[in-house]
Motif scaffolding. Structure first.
Motif, PDB file in Angstrom:
ATOM      1  N   MET A   1       0.839  -1.185   0.000  1.00 24.42           N
ATOM      2  CA  MET A   1       0.000   0.000   0.000  1.00 24.42           C
ATOM      3  C   MET A   1       0.876   1.236   0.000  1.00 24.42           C
ATOM      4  SD  MET A   1      -3.412  -0.801   2.097  1.00 24.42           S
ATOM      5  CE  MET A   1      -3.771   0.864   1.853  1.00 24.42           C
ATOM      6  N   ARG A   2       0.394   2.273  -0.666  1.00 25.73           N
ATOM      7  CA  ARG A   2       1.114   3.541  -0.694  1.00 25.73           C
ATOM      8  C   ARG A   2       0.881   4.304   0.597  1.00 25.73           C
ATOM      9  NH1 ARG A   2       0.825   7.102  -5.804  1.00 25.73           N
ATOM     10  NH2 ARG A   2       2.120   8.186  -4.350  1.00 25.73           N
ATOM     11  N   PRO A   3       1.894   5.001   1.081  1.00 29.59           N
ATOM     12  CA  PRO A   3       1.692   5.832   2.268  1.00 29.59           C
ATOM     13  C   PRO A   3       0.864   7.059   1.922  1.00 29.59           C
ATOM     14  CG  PRO A   3       3.923   6.051   1.473  1.00 29.59           C
ATOM     15  CD  PRO A   3       3.266   4.987   0.641  1.00 29.59           C
ATOM     16  N   LYS A   4       0.132   7.565   2.882  1.00 33.52           N
ATOM     17  CA  LYS A   4      -0.678   8.773   2.712  1.00 33.52           C
ATOM     18  C   LYS A   4      -0.081   9.831   3.624  1.00 33.52           C
ATOM     19  CE  LYS A   4      -4.652   5.938   1.802  1.00 33.52           C
ATOM     20  NZ  LYS A   4      -5.891   5.409   2.323  1.00 33.52           N
ATOM     21  N   VAL A   5       0.874  10.580   3.088  1.00 33.41           N
ATOM     22  CA  VAL A   5       1.635  11.542   3.890  1.00 33.41           C
ATOM     23  C   VAL A   5       1.207  12.954   3.529  1.00 33.41           C
ATOM     24  CG1 VAL A   5       3.939  12.382   4.472  1.00 33.41           C
ATOM     25  CG2 VAL A   5       3.577   9.960   4.028  1.00 33.41           C
ATOM     26  N   THR A  37      -0.896   3.106   6.337  1.00 31.25           N
ATOM     27  CA  THR A  37      -0.409   1.990   7.153  1.00 31.25           C
ATOM     28  C   THR A  37       1.016   1.590   6.791  1.00 31.25           C
ATOM     29  OG1 THR A  37      -1.400   0.429   5.607  1.00 31.25           O
ATOM     30  CG2 THR A  37      -2.721   1.082   7.525  1.00 31.25           C
ATOM     31  N   THR A  38       1.676   2.338   5.881  1.00 25.31           N
ATOM     32  CA  THR A  38       3.045   2.048   5.467  1.00 25.31           C
ATOM     33  C   THR A  38       3.994   3.077   6.070  1.00 25.31           C
ATOM     34  OG1 THR A  38       2.196   1.222   3.365  1.00 25.31           O
ATOM     35  CG2 THR A  38       4.540   1.719   3.477  1.00 25.31           C
ATOM     36  N   PRO A  39       4.965   2.678   6.885  1.00 30.97           N
ATOM     37  CA  PRO A  39       5.936   3.643   7.400  1.00 30.97           C
ATOM     38  C   PRO A  39       6.896   4.082   6.291  1.00 30.97           C
ATOM     39  CG  PRO A  39       6.443   1.450   8.199  1.00 30.97           C
ATOM     40  CD  PRO A  39       5.170   1.347   7.422  1.00 30.97           C
ATOM     41  N   ALA A  74      12.082   9.191  10.216  1.00 37.18           N
ATOM     42  CA  ALA A  74      11.187   8.043  10.089  1.00 37.18           C
ATOM     43  C   ALA A  74       9.788   8.502  10.484  1.00 37.18           C
ATOM     44  CB  ALA A  74      11.643   6.909  10.985  1.00 37.18           C
ATOM     45  N   ILE A  75       8.827   8.297   9.582  1.00 35.45           N
ATOM     46  CA  ILE A  75       7.439   8.653   9.857  1.00 35.45           C
ATOM     47  C   ILE A  75       6.671   7.350  10.015  1.00 35.45           C
ATOM     48  CG2 ILE A  75       5.443   9.981   9.110  1.00 35.45           C
ATOM     49  CD1 ILE A  75       7.325  11.477   7.220  1.00 35.45           C
ATOM     50  N   PRO A  76       6.359   6.968  11.242  1.00 39.99           N
ATOM     51  CA  PRO A  76       5.649   5.702  11.453  1.00 39.99           C
ATOM     52  C   PRO A  76       4.241   5.740  10.865  1.00 39.99           C
ATOM     53  CG  PRO A  76       6.431   6.637  13.537  1.00 39.99           C
ATOM     54  CD  PRO A  76       6.651   7.651  12.470  1.00 39.99           C
TER      55      PRO A  76
END
Length: 114
Positions: A1-5, A37-39, A74-76
């Motif tokens: 899954m792609r992160p949603k930042v 849900t992806t760090p 690091a963005i958890p």
């Protein structure tokens, strides 16, 4: 899954020093929110200036910083973090529009206007 930042400019200020050997600097505090849900980790942060608000407007990089391996943020997953980005006062953006560009690990670049 792609992160949603999400990247937001949280606050700007001028950092001054009592020691005259150091120059005053603009301090940009960036807030990173990972709603996925992806760090992920931040590899590079750039500040661009624009003359127009159009998405296709040409930009010029004012300052860029590639973060070393030990500096990377690091963005958890489902969490956030902040980062302070500094720029010398003498190089204030002359443009009406500036944008931060953030390169994440193994993800296409994200852009945010301010």
């Amino acid at each position: 899954m792609r992160p949603k930042v999400q990247v937001r400019l949280w606050r700007t200020s001028i950092a001054t020093y009592e020691d005259e050997s150091r120059r005053a600097q603009y301090q940009f505090i960036l807030r990173f929110l990972n709603n996925g849900t992806t760090p992920v980790s931040v590899e590079r942060i750039e500040l661009h200036r624009f003359e127009s608000w159009h998405p296709w407007a040409r930009s010029r990089i004012l300052k860029g910083k590639r973060l070393r391996e030990d500096e990377r943020l690091a963005i958890p997953a489902l969490d956030g973090t902040t980062y302070s980005f500094y720029m010398p006062v003498g190089s204030k953006p002359e443009a009406k529009y500036v944008r931060f560009r953030v390169l994440l690990s193994e993800v296409p670049p994200l852009c945010g206007r301010c």
